[in-house]
Motif scaffolding. Structure first.
Motif, PDB file in Angstrom:
ATOM      1  N   LEU A   3     -25.566  35.675  37.535  1.00 29.21           N
ATOM      2  CA  LEU A   3     -26.214  36.335  36.310  1.00 29.21           C
ATOM      3  C   LEU A   3     -26.357  37.617  36.459  1.00 29.21           C
ATOM      4  O   LEU A   3     -26.239  38.666  35.573  1.00 29.21           O
ATOM      5  N   VAL A   4     -27.177  38.032  37.614  1.00 25.89           N
ATOM      6  CA  VAL A   4     -27.507  39.328  37.768  1.00 25.89           C
ATOM      7  C   VAL A   4     -26.360  40.396  38.038  1.00 25.89           C
ATOM      8  O   VAL A   4     -26.385  41.367  37.277  1.00 25.89           O
ATOM      9  N   LEU A   5     -25.291  39.860  38.621  1.00 28.24           N
ATOM     10  CA  LEU A   5     -24.179  40.865  38.757  1.00 28.24           C
ATOM     11  C   LEU A   5     -23.367  40.893  37.399  1.00 28.24           C
ATOM     12  O   LEU A   5     -22.899  41.957  36.953  1.00 28.24           O
ATOM     13  N   LEU A   6     -23.378  39.718  36.493  1.00 26.12           N
ATOM     14  CA  LEU A   6     -22.828  39.802  35.145  1.00 26.12           C
ATOM     15  C   LEU A   6     -23.392  40.875  34.334  1.00 26.12           C
ATOM     16  O   LEU A   6     -23.032  41.751  33.592  1.00 26.12           O
ATOM     17  N   HIS A   7     -24.820  40.986  34.424  1.00 28.26           N
ATOM     18  CA  HIS A   7     -25.584  41.741  33.427  1.00 28.26           C
ATOM     19  C   HIS A   7     -25.698  43.119  34.026  1.00 28.26           C
ATOM     20  O   HIS A   7     -25.332  44.155  33.323  1.00 28.26           O
ATOM     21  N   ILE A   8     -25.723  43.298  34.995  1.00 27.01           N
ATOM     22  CA  ILE A   8     -25.729  44.640  35.792  1.00 27.01           C
ATOM     23  C   ILE A   8     -24.114  45.159  35.544  1.00 27.01           C
ATOM     24  O   ILE A   8     -24.044  46.341  34.920  1.00 27.01           O
ATOM     25  N   GLY A   9     -23.207  44.433  35.685  1.00 25.39           N
ATOM     26  CA  GLY A   9     -21.991  44.845  35.358  1.00 25.39           C
ATOM     27  C   GLY A   9     -21.642  45.164  33.656  1.00 25.39           C
ATOM     28  O   GLY A   9     -20.880  46.420  33.702  1.00 25.39           O
ATOM     29  N   SER A  10     -22.421  44.553  33.035  1.00 28.69           N
ATOM     30  CA  SER A  10     -22.250  44.829  31.360  1.00 28.69           C
ATOM     31  C   SER A  10     -22.942  46.167  31.200  1.00 28.69           C
ATOM     32  O   SER A  10     -22.269  47.100  30.498  1.00 28.69           O
ATOM     33  N   TYR A  11     -24.021  46.476  31.888  1.00 25.80           N
ATOM     34  CA  TYR A  11     -24.704  47.661  31.477  1.00 25.80           C
ATOM     35  C   TYR A  11     -23.911  49.181  31.953  1.00 25.80           C
ATOM     36  O   TYR A  11     -23.795  49.909  31.308  1.00 25.80           O
ATOM     37  N   PHE A  12     -23.280  48.864  33.373  1.00 25.20           N
ATOM     38  CA  PHE A  12     -22.528  50.107  33.963  1.00 25.20           C
ATOM     39  C   PHE A  12     -21.295  50.115  33.108  1.00 25.20           C
ATOM     40  O   PHE A  12     -20.786  51.527  32.778  1.00 25.20           O
ATOM     41  N   GLN A  13     -20.679  48.929  32.528  1.00 30.31           N
ATOM     42  CA  GLN A  13     -19.525  49.217  31.692  1.00 30.31           C
ATOM     43  C   GLN A  13     -19.719  49.903  30.464  1.00 30.31           C
ATOM     44  O   GLN A  13     -18.814  50.743  30.097  1.00 30.31           O
ATOM     45  N   THR A  14     -20.817  49.447  30.023  1.00 25.98           N
ATOM     46  CA  THR A  14     -21.295  50.068  28.694  1.00 25.98           C
ATOM     47  C   THR A  14     -21.379  51.612  28.917  1.00 25.98           C
ATOM     48  O   THR A  14     -20.873  52.436  27.959  1.00 25.98           O
ATOM     49  N   ILE A  15     -22.275  51.982  29.837  1.00 24.63           N
ATOM     50  CA  ILE A  15     -22.562  53.483  29.894  1.00 24.63           C
ATOM     51  C   ILE A  15     -21.358  54.004  30.679  1.00 24.63           C
ATOM     52  O   ILE A  15     -21.126  55.369  30.049  1.00 24.63           O
ATOM     53  N   SER A  16     -20.487  53.616  31.430  1.00 22.17           N
ATOM     54  CA  SER A  16     -19.325  54.326  31.850  1.00 22.17           C
ATOM     55  C   SER A  16     -18.397  54.720  30.814  1.00 22.17           C
ATOM     56  O   SER A  16     -17.762  55.594  30.482  1.00 22.17           O
ATOM     57  N   VAL A  17     -18.006  53.500  29.932  1.00 20.93           N
ATOM     58  CA  VAL A  17     -17.184  53.777  28.603  1.00 20.93           C
ATOM     59  C   VAL A  17     -17.899  54.806  27.703  1.00 20.93           C
ATOM     60  O   VAL A  17     -16.793  55.646  27.140  1.00 20.93           O
ATOM     61  N   ALA A  18     -19.179  54.795  27.507  1.00 18.89           N
ATOM     62  CA  ALA A  18     -19.704  55.666  26.576  1.00 18.89           C
ATOM     63  C   ALA A  18     -19.358  57.029  27.026  1.00 18.89           C
ATOM     64  O   ALA A  18     -19.222  57.895  26.307  1.00 18.89           O
TER      65      ALA A  18
END
Length: 270
Positions: free
Chosen positions: A215-230
């Protein structure tokens, strides 16, 4: 700019929901992260305003209108945080508690950090709403009211300290013109909420280490994905908007409303 931002955010949200299996109630709250860093990356592609411009400052009228907008957001923020929550009442209560604590903290720190001991409107505008941003990201994992209150306190402190550090140190280096303080009003509190969400997720599932790691990997990945794409899409959009086709506003006209709006009071003979 707005069209690109909305489309890309929806794509980023779809990636989080489909591939990273992040709940819709959580991925929707990434809007603060995405919007803040998309705008900051975009603004870095435009020329900086003239130093010490007379019009690059607030006025009593603009402060009053900003405060009315802040009050409007403060009242309706709980409905935004709870719209996709499973337990809507709990999300509303947690948001109001965080907003209340962040408001009290904002006024307190504003007095303590100014030389003349007076309130600064910049602090109030940003820090009062910071608690709602932080709780929105972590509302999925908050179990007790005191957690929401602590997050509201930390968010307000982060916003006020950020207003000092970012404007003086960070923004000039990266050539970012953050007029409205988007970074310390929405960006940093959203990052704080993301961090809090991961910590609370670990606490709730600490007995099952295998599931916690996943779960931690999924949520951290989602945050980094959001910031990177932005950041990437904001940077590219800023480059595109600098093309002559879009008639970019000249630096000398950054703070002149009549460049885009009719201003009868400035006409001759008014």
């Amino acid at each position: 700019m707005t069209v690109v931002e909305i489309i890309v955010f929806y794509i980023s949200k779809w990636i989080n929901n489909t591939f990273l299996q992040v709940p819709d109630s959580v991925s929707m709250m990434h809007v603060h992260l995405f919007g803040a860093y998309f705008g900051l990356a975009l603004s870095s592609r435009f020329s900086e305003p003239t130093p010490r411009s007379e019009k690059n400052a607030s006025t009593p009228k603009s402060d009053l209108l900003s405060m009315l907008g802040t009050l409007f957001l403060w009242v309706f923020w709980p409905s935004f945080n709870s719209i996709l929550a499973e337990d809507k009442n709990k999300a509303i209560y947690d948001t109001y508690l965080a907003l209340a604590v962040s408001a009290v903290t904002a006024f307190t720190l504003s007095v303590l950090t100014t030389k003349d001991g007076k309130f600064r409107m910049t602090h109030i505008h940003s820090a009062v709403l910071a608690g709602g941003v932080t709780v929105g990201s972590a509302a999925y994992s908050i179990e007790y009211p005191w957690i929401a209150m602590i997050l509201g306190l930390l968010a307000s402190v982060t916003a006020i300290l950020g207003s000092y550090c970012l404007q003086r140190c960070f923004n000039p280096v990266l050539k970012i013109h953050d007029t409205s303080g988007v970074h310390f009003t929405f960006g940093l509190p959203a990052v704080l909420g993301a961090l809090a969400q991961v910590i609370l997720l670990v606490i709730r599932n600490w007995t099952d280490l295998t599931r916690v790691d996943y779960l931690v990997l999924l949520h951290i990945g989602s945050y980094f994905q959001t910031i990177s794409v932005a950041v990437v899409t904001g940077f590219i959009t800023g480059l595109i908007l600098n093309f002559r086709l879009f008639k970019t506003t000249p630096v000398s006209k950054y703070f002149d409303d009549q460049f885009y709006w009719e201003a009868p009071h400035l006409a001759v003979g008014f």
